[in-house]
Design a protein around this motif. Structure first.
Motif, mmCIF file in Angstrom:
data_model
loop_
_atom_site.group_PDB
_atom_site.id
_atom_site.type_symbol
_atom_site.label_atom_id
_atom_site.label_comp_id
_atom_site.label_asym_id
_atom_site.label_seq_id
_atom_site.Cartn_x
_atom_site.Cartn_y
_atom_site.Cartn_z
ATOM 1 N N LEU A 35 0.888 -1.432 0.057
ATOM 2 C CA LEU A 35 -0.157 0.057 0.079
ATOM 3 C C LEU A 35 0.961 1.208 0.046
ATOM 4 O O LEU A 35 0.187 2.383 -0.662
ATOM 5 C CB LEU A 35 -0.854 -0.112 1.121
ATOM 6 C CG LEU A 35 -2.140 -1.239 1.339
ATOM 7 C CD1 LEU A 35 -2.913 -1.204 2.591
ATOM 8 C CD2 LEU A 35 -2.912 -0.983 0.028
ATOM 9 N N PHE B 268 -14.578 5.711 -1.723
ATOM 10 C CA PHE B 268 -14.014 5.826 -0.611
ATOM 11 C C PHE B 268 -15.151 5.351 0.651
ATOM 12 O O PHE B 268 -14.831 4.977 1.596
ATOM 13 C CB PHE B 268 -13.484 7.061 0.121
ATOM 14 C CG PHE B 268 -11.727 7.304 -0.361
ATOM 15 C CD1 PHE B 268 -11.101 7.570 0.566
ATOM 16 C CD2 PHE B 268 -11.574 7.389 -1.696
ATOM 17 C CE1 PHE B 268 -9.694 7.794 0.072
ATOM 18 C CE2 PHE B 268 -10.363 7.664 -2.057
ATOM 19 C CZ PHE B 268 -9.322 8.001 -1.105
ATOM 20 N N ASP C 58 -16.218 -3.140 2.948
ATOM 21 C CA ASP C 58 -15.908 -4.411 3.031
ATOM 22 C C ASP C 58 -17.033 -5.309 3.883
ATOM 23 O O ASP C 58 -18.055 -4.778 4.474
ATOM 24 C CB ASP C 58 -14.364 -4.952 3.401
ATOM 25 C CG ASP C 58 -14.361 -4.356 4.832
ATOM 26 O OD1 ASP C 58 -15.137 -4.191 5.443
ATOM 27 O OD2 ASP C 58 -12.952 -4.332 5.266
ATOM 28 N N LEU D 117 -4.291 6.312 -4.802
ATOM 29 C CA LEU D 117 -5.588 6.743 -3.963
ATOM 30 C C LEU D 117 -5.746 8.331 -4.105
ATOM 31 O O LEU D 117 -7.124 8.654 -4.223
ATOM 32 C CB LEU D 117 -5.009 6.643 -2.403
ATOM 33 C CG LEU D 117 -5.310 5.257 -2.084
ATOM 34 C CD1 LEU D 117 -4.927 5.161 -0.917
ATOM 35 C CD2 LEU D 117 -6.566 4.524 -2.315
ATOM 36 N N VAL E 246 -2.454 7.241 4.078
ATOM 37 C CA VAL E 246 -3.910 7.169 3.584
ATOM 38 C C VAL E 246 -4.433 8.224 4.395
ATOM 39 O O VAL E 246 -5.341 8.983 3.773
ATOM 40 C CB VAL E 246 -4.524 5.691 3.949
ATOM 41 C CG1 VAL E 246 -5.949 5.985 3.913
ATOM 42 C CG2 VAL E 246 -3.892 4.631 3.123
ATOM 43 N N ASN F 87 -14.367 0.723 5.846
ATOM 44 C CA ASN F 87 -14.178 1.413 5.001
ATOM 45 C C ASN F 87 -12.789 1.464 4.548
ATOM 46 O O ASN F 87 -11.927 0.763 5.411
ATOM 47 C CB ASN F 87 -14.701 3.022 4.864
ATOM 48 C CG ASN F 87 -14.233 3.927 6.017
ATOM 49 O OD1 ASN F 87 -13.090 3.536 6.466
ATOM 50 N ND2 ASN F 87 -15.259 4.432 6.571
ATOM 51 N N VAL F 88 -12.060 2.384 3.762
ATOM 52 C CA VAL F 88 -10.655 2.472 3.489
ATOM 53 C C VAL F 88 -9.770 2.907 4.515
ATOM 54 O O VAL F 88 -8.585 2.284 4.873
ATOM 55 C CB VAL F 88 -10.474 3.198 2.360
ATOM 56 C CG1 VAL F 88 -10.800 4.712 2.374
ATOM 57 C CG2 VAL F 88 -8.781 3.239 1.819
#
Length: 430
Positions: A6, A25, A29, A14, A47, A34-35
């Motif tokens: 990542l 965004f 899952d 991103l 991030v 979320n992310v």
């Protein structure tokens, strides 16, 4: 599924995704995260550089477990991410737990220490979740001594707060956990700052049966009989160890055979094992002698004072037994040391029983030894300061004593050669 690196994808990928479609965004899952939940789990701080006014609300969303990204970071021990998220995130998850609750529950020592020093987050130390538990309750319940020690050492921590089951922090210790060593460490930490709360029985009487299931309260008749029995044992240990302090292995130098400086000294004074024998025997003697005195006070006392004295004396007696056993084992080894197979056999047999005695004492004497530690620990700082002040004087006296002994020995040798001793040749003319 193979997770890509990542850190390499974040700076470009991103950023492009965010500029192209912010809605991506918001995708979740299977766990409802979320992310930002994923980035908090994998510890990818880059991030969170993408947190902007239009995406900050994502840091306040909960997954299926009710956790926010900041709670995921706390659970995994990522201190840097907590610093990034706390200005834009809520404090509590679905269970009403703060990040300090989560860190204490999972034993994240670095996170706990960082939060307690943080100017904005340190007030969480006495916050309660939906069950009324403080972070200290959870660290105790899940046996996390590494996290609990920082909470206990913080003066703002209130150990008397009760949860919804009317249990204080010290009452939350599991009674028969698989990790017994952790339980002992947690109890040692908590007994120094708190005590069990009998008042919760008034608020919620059923808690008594839950917490003290199978416990037996001592009755006066049992106490009197126990004090009498243990007083005899303590007196016997005191007598044996006191006698061993003078009837030492190897004996003492007699006045006829020894020089002036060695008269009355132990013949094995320079032997390391003999020194260990003296230390163990002295420790056992003073512990047992103190227990005799406290047992006498317990015999004459009444009520709670009698119980406290009984536990204290019992703890001191139990500490003297392993020490006396070690002193006996070392003393016997000193007397048979020239026969290796016998010394080895005695060492093996004695070590087995010393371990048995020590293990029994450590298993059965939790309350007594905790009481001894609570009484002794407050006096350690002044005792330590007194020792440090006395050390220079002790070294000075020791140096003067050695000088005087050296001078006296020189005079004795000179006098013996000039007046009292015969000539070196072995004879002379009258």
């Amino acid at each position: 599924m193979v997770v890509p690196n990542l850190e390499l994808l974040i700076p470009d990928s991103l950023g492009k995704i965010l500029r192209k479609d912010t809605k991506l965004f918001t995708m979740r899952d299977s766990g409802g995260g979320n992310v930002f939940h994923l980035a908090a789990f994998w510890n990818v701080p880059e991030v969170f550089e993408l947190l902007q006014p239009e995406t900050e609300y994502l840091a306040r969303e909960k997954d299926n477990n009710g956790d926010l990204p900041i709670h995921i970071a706390s659970k995994m021990g990522h201190v840097e991410l907590i610093d990034k998220l706390h200005p834009v995130s809520q404090w509590v998850n679905g269970k009403g737990q703060t990040v300090l609750h989560v860190a204490a529950k999972y034993g994240r020592e670095d996170v706990v220490r960082s939060i307690l020093k943080h100017p904005d987050l340190k007030e969480m130390i006495n916050e309660r979740d939906h069950d009324g538990n403080t972070p200290s309750h959870l660290a105790t319940k899940y046996l996390q001594p590494a996290a609990l020690v920082h909470l206990v050492l913080d003066k703002r921590m209130n150990p008397s707060l009760l949860n919804h089951e009317c249990l204080a922090v010290v009452d939350s210790v599991p009674h028969h956990p698989p990790k017994e060593l952790r339980r002992r460490i947690v109890l040692s930490l908590l007994k120094t700052v708190s005590a069990e709360r009998p008042d919760r029985f008034i608020v919620k009487p059923e808690a008594r049966d839950k917490v003290y299931r199978g416990s037996i309260l001592p009755n006066p008749a049992y106490m009197k009989e126990a004090v009498e029995t243990l007083l005899v044992v303590a007196t016997l240990v005191t007598t044996v160890t006191f006698a061993a302090g003078f009837a030492v292995p190897g004996g003492l130098n007699s006045s006829d055979m020894a020089s002036k400086d060695d008269r009355g000294m132990a013949t094995m004074l320079g032997n390391r094992k003999f020194q260990e024998f003296v230390i163990c025997n002295t420790f056992a003697m003073f512990c047992s002698m103190t227990s005799v005195v406290v047992f006498m006070l317990a015999y004459q006392g009444e009520g709670d004072l009698k119980l406290v004295n009984f536990k204290l004396a019992k703890g001191l007696l139990k500490m003297s037994l392993p020490a006396m056993s070690c002193a006996f084992l070392i003393g016997v080894n000193l007397t048979v040391g020239k026969l290796p197979w016998l010394a080895t056999t005695i060492s093996i047999i004695g070590s087995i029983f010393v371990f048995i005695i020590t293990g029994y004492v450590s298993t059965e004497a939790d309350d007594e030894l905790m009481l001894v530690s609570r009484i002794v620990i407050p006096f350690l700082p002044p005792i330590r300061n007194l020792i440090f002040r006395c050390i220079p004087w002790y070294l000075y006296v020791l140096r003067v004593e050695r000088t005087l002994i050296s001078d006296d020995s020189k005079e004795d040798r000179t006098g013996s050669k000039t007046s009292a001793s015969p000539p070196l040749g072995g004879g002379g003319k009258d």
